[in-house]
Scaffold this active site. Structure first.
Site, mmCIF file in Angstrom:
data_model
loop_
_atom_site.group_PDB
_atom_site.id
_atom_site.type_symbol
_atom_site.label_atom_id
_atom_site.label_comp_id
_atom_site.label_asym_id
_atom_site.label_seq_id
_atom_site.Cartn_x
_atom_site.Cartn_y
_atom_site.Cartn_z
ATOM 1 C CB THR A 37 28.246 -131.094 159.312
ATOM 2 O OG1 THR A 37 27.869 -132.276 158.599
ATOM 3 C CG2 THR A 37 27.379 -130.947 160.546
ATOM 4 C CB CYS A 38 24.444 -129.732 155.520
ATOM 5 S SG CYS A 38 25.319 -130.284 154.044
ATOM 6 N NE ARG A 39 19.813 -135.371 153.367
ATOM 7 C CZ ARG A 39 20.281 -136.049 152.307
ATOM 8 N NH1 ARG A 39 20.920 -137.174 152.462
ATOM 9 N NH2 ARG A 39 20.115 -135.572 151.097
#
Length: 177
Positions: free
Chosen positions: A65-67
């Site tokens: 995941t990232c933002r």
């Protein structure tokens, strides 16, 4: 077969994590992770992937995941290649995780992410240069030009002098234990 990331909706990812079938890996930089991340996620910044690897604690499935999902999407093949023929990506990233009502760990006392600090600092300097250039002397427009040149240099080389200076600011220094 090329390594690829398989998208997972936040609820599906949460199910896999709750069943201990998967590990959630957050690829954002440590300053971003410190301010806000999914509860239980491990921090493995994308910038250290090639030198430090993932260092996974066991052989569970990996969900990246990232933002917002943009970074994981842009580096999907590289991320999937770091952990096998197939890996998962949290669709919509941390923003979608939070919107689904899933648990976040938020530290409002942590400094703003460095990129946001640079954007705020550069924006304020440009506004100041233009305002002083219009109100006092056109020579002050040089401030805006200097900031623009610095941002161009940072984009072309990956070195951001403003970020280096901001990293020395008292609010960005680690607190003594």
């Amino acid at each position: 077969m090329t390594a690829r990331l398989i998208p997972l909706k936040p609820d599906d990812a949460a199910e896999r994590l709750a069943a201990r079938r998967a590990i959630l890996i957050d690829i954002r930089e440590s300053d971003e992770f410190a301010r806000r991340h999914a509860r239980g996620a491990l921090s493995r910044p994308l910038s250290t992937l090639d030198t430090q690897g993932l260092g996974l604690p066991d052989a569970r499935e990996v969900i990246f995941t990232c933002r917002s999902g943009q970074r994981t999407g842009a580096h999907g093949e590289r991320l999937a290649g770091a952990c096998g023929p197939a890996a998962f990506v949290l669709e919509g990233g941390l923003d979608a995780w939070g919107a689904a009502g899933l648990p976040l760990k938020i530290d409002a006392k942590a400094p703003l992410e460095m990129m946001r600090q640079v954007q705020i600092g550069a924006g304020l300097l440009v506004l100041l240069g233009v305002a002083l250039g219009l109100a006092v002397s056109p020579l002050f427009l040089g401030i805006a030009g200097f900031v623009g040149a610095g941002l161009t240099f940072a984009g072309a080389t990956g070195f951001c002098g403003m970020a280096r200076l901001l990293a020395l600011a008292p609010w960005n220094r680690p607190k003594a234990a």
